[in-house]
Design an enzyme around this catalytic site. Sequence first.
Site, mmCIF file in Angstrom:
data_model
loop_
_atom_site.group_PDB
_atom_site.id
_atom_site.type_symbol
_atom_site.label_atom_id
_atom_site.label_comp_id
_atom_site.label_asym_id
_atom_site.label_seq_id
_atom_site.Cartn_x
_atom_site.Cartn_y
_atom_site.Cartn_z
ATOM 1 N N LEU A 138 0.865 -1.170 0.000
ATOM 2 C CA LEU A 138 0.000 0.000 0.000
ATOM 3 C C LEU A 138 0.902 1.221 0.000
ATOM 4 O O LEU A 138 2.002 1.197 0.550
ATOM 5 C CB LEU A 138 -0.897 0.026 1.247
ATOM 6 N N ASP A 139 0.434 2.316 -0.600
ATOM 7 C CA ASP A 139 1.211 3.551 -0.581
ATOM 8 C C ASP A 139 1.386 4.049 0.857
ATOM 9 O O ASP A 139 0.598 3.705 1.747
ATOM 10 C CB ASP A 139 0.518 4.627 -1.416
ATOM 11 N N LYS A 140 2.371 4.887 1.058
ATOM 12 C CA LYS A 140 2.705 5.391 2.388
ATOM 13 C C LYS A 140 1.494 5.921 3.147
ATOM 14 O O LYS A 140 1.310 5.625 4.335
ATOM 15 C CB LYS A 140 3.765 6.496 2.260
#
Length: 326
Positions: A138-140
């Site tokens: 998942l993105d940050k």
Amino acid sequence: MKHAKILTGTVKESQCGQRLDYTLAKMFPDYSRSQIKTWILAGLVWVNELVKVIPKTKMLGGECIKIQALIDEEPCWEAQAIPLNIVYEDEALLIINKPRNQVVHPGAGNTDGTMLNALLYYIPSIIAVPRAGIVHRLDKDTTGLIVVAKNVTAQTRLIESLQAHEITRKYEAIVIGTMTANGTVEQPIARHTIKRKQMVTHSLGKPAVTHYRIMEQFRAHTRLILCLETGRTHQIRVHMAHLNHPIVGDPLYGKRPRLSKYASKALNDVLCRFDRQALHSTFLRLYHPITSIPMEWYAPMPQDMVTLIAALKEDTKQLKESRYCL
């Protein structure tokens, strides 16, 4: 530094007719198709002890494969005592509810403080699993459910399930603008040629498919549930921006928050303070990699998105009341 590693395997009968590079990417999911193609062109791949093969060589099934892989040495990542919000755990896998502001895997500019560092501390033996067992990312600043395998067997089977579209991942998002119909985005995604941290829709990119359904409409925003068929970098964010409905707060693909004279002051305040993409991995369904039992998990919306939705509802309510008074 690179080191040599010998990879061996046998092509399945079900892979008959497939290209060599595609077949090997399925057989050895820890390595990208482009990396495997490089090894083939460099003469590092043997098919039935024959080295003169090309990426598009068709497989018949039953071939013996040998690869003298040249692999970059993995950095020695540090184990760190970082809390993990574990939703489920057994001998084979972990399901984690990832918070905002946490990178999943170390990279340039993010060498520690990641989920991988936390996993190495929580399960020291997971160092023997590629990418510390991380199956997808998942993105940050995207929150929600993520899968981690605790051993190589579980990881391999989960990656195969992901590639076979047997893992269901659903996300909730708040996008800018009022959408009026459900739909699907089928737009290939590639890396931006100049802005290397960004992705773009491009005819020469990798196939990417996102399904979306309207959950709730507001004055000038829409709440969506989204389901992925593929898992490209920034896929949902890029596809929503492609529709001209970028995700609220998205720093790369969205619009800078602007005060609206039509919105309530409370909503404008919330929108100005919302400093990440309003995207949450809310639902996960998969077959257990060892028992094959179907399992599913749900992660409730994080508080910042709950606050945003409440403000959007109140603003929409005020709009309806003002129209009623007229």
